[in-house]
Structure formats: structure tokens, C-alpha cells
Design an enzyme around this catalytic site. Structure first.
Site, PDB file in Angstrom:
ATOM      1  CD  GLU A 119      -2.975  -0.856   0.207  1.00 58.37           C
ATOM      2  OE1 GLU A 119      -3.208   0.167  -0.376  1.00 58.37           O
ATOM      3  OE2 GLU A 119      -4.072  -1.859  -0.044  1.00 58.37           O
ATOM      4  NE  ARG A 123      -4.531   2.604  -1.158  1.00 55.41           N
ATOM      5  CZ  ARG A 123      -5.537   2.418  -0.554  1.00 55.41           C
ATOM      6  NH1 ARG A 123      -5.774   3.589   0.275  1.00 55.41           N
ATOM      7  NH2 ARG A 123      -6.097   1.427  -0.269  1.00 55.41           N
ATOM      8  CG  ASP A 260      -5.297  -7.991  -7.221  1.00 59.10           C
ATOM      9  OD1 ASP A 260      -4.173  -8.313  -6.720  1.00 59.10           O
ATOM     10  OD2 ASP A 260      -6.182  -7.130  -7.017  1.00 59.10           O
ATOM     11  CD  GLU A 432      -9.965  -2.636  -8.249  1.00 60.00           C
ATOM     12  OE1 GLU A 432      -9.245  -2.395  -7.728  1.00 60.00           O
ATOM     13  OE2 GLU A 432     -11.171  -2.449  -7.965  1.00 60.00           O
TER      14      GLU A 432
END
Length: 501
Positions: A119, A123, A260, A432
Site C-alpha cells: 500500500e 499509493r 490480482d 477496477e
């Protein structure tokens, strides 16, 4: 004649109402997209201004209670950094002054805090690097001599480097900021998520490019080699890998959470390196063949293609579960097939063949399924997870070895196929699907995808907007009208979802 005409009109209305694809996209060329663009821009401004008024400097924003909260002792600016590139892209230069000042004067990474390596990279580091890039491309974003974003990016990356100091080179799940120490996960026997280990490369490699310091590149690249050296079956990687041994510690395979973005970054690393690193293209093409053979199956009533999961690995039965997170895949498949060019241009290449056409069709089919997650709910918003009705034989191993039926575009049939469980019914403002719709529109130039994105935006407007003073909130139940708000605005609502809508 009047009776016949009335009957025909009635049947047409009935057919249109049962058509989940919609006929409205045929008028796409007559739509005023400037007006729509301004409405999307307004949604961002309302969200950003509400955060600034009620929670400035806080990592989280709670729009119902109109307050903020921190994820570390002094805050790390999660929402501020995640919003920088959107502010620049929307040319909201008057709203850049305070974020830039806050970054320079207030943002401090020397805190007694564990942070998630993944993260923090995508980000915080990604947000700063995106802002830096845009200052070099957009005339009104900042002076080209403005180095605050790059300086902060280097500081973040240096704080993250200890996460890579495992025996294998697979990054630890977390890193302690002030102690400069990588920390294994508290769960899963200390294993890291495969997606997280394989989703740090773009930012680190770009930072090496900007600074001339190849340390960032080498650390991130090492993790990809370790994952590749596991020689996963059909190039489908299990979702857990141990940072000390570098070996997979699970058999479970899925393209949702924890799996993913490993696949996403294969294509993007190939494109980032201007096609020079062919290994990533080969890894992606082999993984896509594995996805097509082992994970793509169909629903019972309408034959929608969806991406199933393999809880026990290849050779075992499929689970008819698909996270909303998986909806990054349609756009990625199209981008991998055309290498980011338009479909019309890619079709002129000597290398274009039936295999690539099949990939584009698969992208279209999966995009339809992701759109269906929105179309079948009461609010028009997707749940966090969808389950599907599927025939038992369609959940047997290797569904790609069997012929799959064509999809039937009937909303009534679609609604029979989607299952939204109460614990999965929340919507977290995830980007997404709109990301894939954006790429499908750009690549295929089919206005259908643009219109689906507009309908999704309107659903967010109708069901997640609280007030101009509060902004927008994630919601608890997409099948309740009105849906109960969760009193949280995700940073990626500002960083990704709104701008892509």
C-alpha cells in the site's frame, strides 16, 4: 394497424428493458461529453472540498460524521498524496497550493509505525511519482524545477528498502518506518501476498530511471525472478510466498485479492520498458493461456464468462466466486493484445492473428460480466464479491478444454446467475471496473464502454453522495435502497475511481 404498432412498441420496450447491454450506446456520438466531464469534475471537487473542510491532514475521512482519523501517530497524508495527480489532471491548480505546502512542511515519515509495503508503494510512492511526472508534462501543474514530489518519493522509497532485506529477496509484508526494518506478516505463517511482491516494480523502476540509482530497480526486479524461479503450473501463481525461502506456501490460485496485480504488472512492466524486456510479455502470454484454460468458465442460465478461483490449485474443482478486484482483467487483456494501441491500428500489424482476436473477444466477454455486477443490483453499484450459479460440470478442472456456450443478453437471466451474499454486498468505491471500461473505450473505440461508465457514475451520484458539505461515502448494501453509508471515503475514490468515470 394501430393495434399492431402498439403491440410492436410494447414488445420493443419489453425487449429493451430486459437487455442488460442497453441500446442507449448507439447515441454516444450525440452526447455532450463536455457536460458529462464537468459533472465528473464536480463530483471530485465536492469530495475533495469536503475532505479539506472536515478532515484536512488526516489519513481517513468519515463523511457521515464529518471528521477524520489517522493511520499513524502524525498521519501520512494518504488521501492528500493519492489525490495529487487527479487535481493536476483536472487542472484544479487553485487546489494544489495547500497540498504542496502540507507535503513540504508537515509530511514526516520518521514515525513509530508499521506500514504495509504494498500500500505504501502503490499509493504513497506511486502518488508522489505521478505528481512529479505530471509537473513535467502539464503547463499549469507546477514549475519544472519543483522537486518536492520527487524528493518525498525518494524519502519514501528509502524507508521501504528494508522490506526487501529478506533471505530470498521477496519483500516482507510490512516495514517499520522509523526503525527501518522489514516485518513478516502476522498471519499466514509470515508469508507475503504474491500480488504484493509482484506489484512494486513500476514505481521502483521509474524512481531508478529518474534518479540514476539502480538500487530500487534491482531490489524490485529480484522479487520477480524469485517468483519466476518457482515455475508455477500453467504460470498461475499461488497467492502466498514466503520471504525467507522464496517458495510458495499455498496452492490457492485466484485473480482477486492477494493474486490480482501480479498479472497486471507483467503487461505494464513490458510497456514501461518500451517493449525491451520481452520476458514480461512472455510471462503474461503464458499466464493468460493458463487463465483461459483453468479459470474461465460460464454461468448456468446466461452463459456469462467469469473468472473462477482454484482454492486447492490446478487439477481441483473451481469455486464460482469472483471479486470485484478481478475486473482489472478485461482492460488488461485488451492492452496486452494491442500493446496499448487502438484495436484498429493493432489489426494492421503482420503479427496480428486469430489468437489476438480471441483475446479481444475474451476481454469483451469479461467486461460484460463486470458490468453485470452493477446491472443486476438494486442500486446499480457492484458488490465487493460476486458468486455465480454454475453447472457442476462447468466447475470441473480445466474448463478451457471444453466448449463454452454463448452469452445470452437477458437481464432476467443475468439476475438468476449473480449471487450477492450479505457479507459481500458492500461497495468500497473501487476503481477496477471503470479502469477497464476506460481502457476498453480507448482501445476498441466502442462507445458502449463509455456509456456503461456513465451509468456507473450516475449510480454513485444517486446512492453514495451524502451532501455537498459531506461528499461521498462507501456503502454497506448494494441491494438496499437507499444503501446504508459506511462512513468512509476511500482514498482511491479520489485517486482513481472518479477520474476514470
Amino acid at each position: 394497424m394501430l393495434t399492431l404498432a402498439f403491440a410492436l412498441d410494447k414488445n420493443l420496450i419489453k425487449e429493451t428493458n430486459d437487455n442488460p447491454v442497453g441500446l442507449y450506446h448507439h447515441v454516444g456520438s450525440y452526447v455532450n461529453w463536455d457536460t458529462r466531464r464537468e459533472k465528473v469534475k464536480s463530483a471530485f471537487i465536492i469530495s475533495w472540498d469536503a475532505y479539506c473542510a472536515n478532515a484536512w491532514g488526516y489519513d481517513r475521512y468519515h463523511p457521515v460524521s464529518e471528521k477524520g482519523s489517522q493511520m499513524s501517530p502524525d498521519g501520512l497524508g494518504w488521501i492528500i498524496v493519492d489525490s495529487l495527480d487527479t487535481i493536476m489532471l483536472m487542472n484544479l491548480t487553485d487546489r494544489l497550493v495547500e497540498p504542496r505546502k502540507w507535503l513540504q512542511r508537515k509530511l514526516n515519515y520518521n514515525q513509530d509505525q508499521d506500514v504495509n509495503t504494498f500500500e505504501m508503494t502503490i499509493r504513497m510512492l506511486g502518488g508522489l511519482l505521478s505528481a512529479h511526472y505530471l509537473t513535467t508534462k502539464l503547463p499549469n501543474a507546477a514549475s519544472r524545477r519543483d522537486s518536492v514530489y520527487l524528493a518525498k518519493a525518494v524519502e519514501v522509497a528509502d524507508r521501504l528498502l528494508p522490506a526487501y532485506e529478506s533471505r530470498s529477496g521477496i519483500p516482507y509484508a510490512s516495514v517499520h518506518l522509523s526503525k527501518a526494518k522489514g516485518l513478516p506478516s502476522h498471519a499466514d505463517g509470515g508469508s507475503s501476498s504474491t500480488a504484493e511482491a509482484g506489484t512494486l516494480q513500476l514505481e521502483m523502476k521509474y524512481l531508478s530511471y529518474l534518479t540514476g540509482n539502480d538500487t530500487y530497480w534491482r531490489k524490485a526486479e529480484r522479487a520477480m525472478k524469485v517468483l519466476s524461479d518457482n515455475h508455477a503450473k500453467a504460470d498461475l501463481v499461488p497467492i502466498l510466498v514466503h520471504p525467507e525461502s522464496g517458495r510458495f506456501t499455498s496452492r490457492e490460485i485466484r485473480l482477486g485479492s492477494r493474486g490480482d496485480s501480479y498479472y497486471e504488472y507483467l503487461v505494464k512492466q513490458f510497456l514501461q520498458t518500451s517493449g525491451q524486456e520481452l520476458v514480461y510479455l512472455h510471462m503474461w502470454e503464458e499466464a493468460l493461456e493458463g487463465i483461459q484454460k483453468h479459470l474461465i468458465t460460464t454461468t448456468k442460465h446466461s452463459g456469462l464468462k467469469f473468472v473462477a478461483e482454484l482454492p486447492q490449485g490446478i487439477g481441483e474443482p473451481l469455486s464460482p466466486k469472483m471479486d470485484h478486484l478481478v475486473c482489472f482483467l478485461p482492460g488488461l487483456i485488451a492492452m496486452g493484445a494491442t500493446r496499448g494501441h487502438t484495436l484498429s491500428k493493432a489489426r494492421t500489424w503482420p503479427s496480428w492473428d486469430d489468437k489476438k482476436e480471441d483475446q479481444i473477444q475474451l476481454a469483451r466477454d469479461l467486461m460484460k460480466t463486470c458490468w453485470g455486477m452493477y446491472a443486476v443490483t438494486e442500486t446499480g453499484l457492484a458488490p465487493e464479491i460476486a458468486w455465480f450459479h454454475a453447472n457442476e460440470e462447468d466447475l470441473r478442472p480445466a474448463p478451457g478444454d471444453r466448449p463454452l456456450p454463448r452469452t445470452r443478453d437477458s437481464l432476467a437471466e443475468w439476475k438468476k446467475d449473480y449471487i450477492v451474499k450479505p457479507l459481500d454486498a458492500h461497495n468500497l468505491q473501487r476503481p477496477e471496473t471503470v479502469e477497464s471500461l476506460f481502457m476498453m473505450w480507448r482501445i476498441t473505440q466502442d462507445p458502449l464502454y463509455r456509456e456503461w461508465g456513465w451509468k456507473i457514475f450516475n449510480a454513485f451520484e444517486k446512492h453514495t453522495k451524502l451532501s455537498p458539505e459531506q461528499g461521498y461515502s462507501s456503502v454497506d448494501d448494494v441491494n438496499a435502497t437507499p444503501p446504508p453509508p459506511r462512513d468512509n471515503m476511500e482514498s482511491f475514490w479520489l485517486g482513481e475511481a472518479v477520474v476514470l468515470d
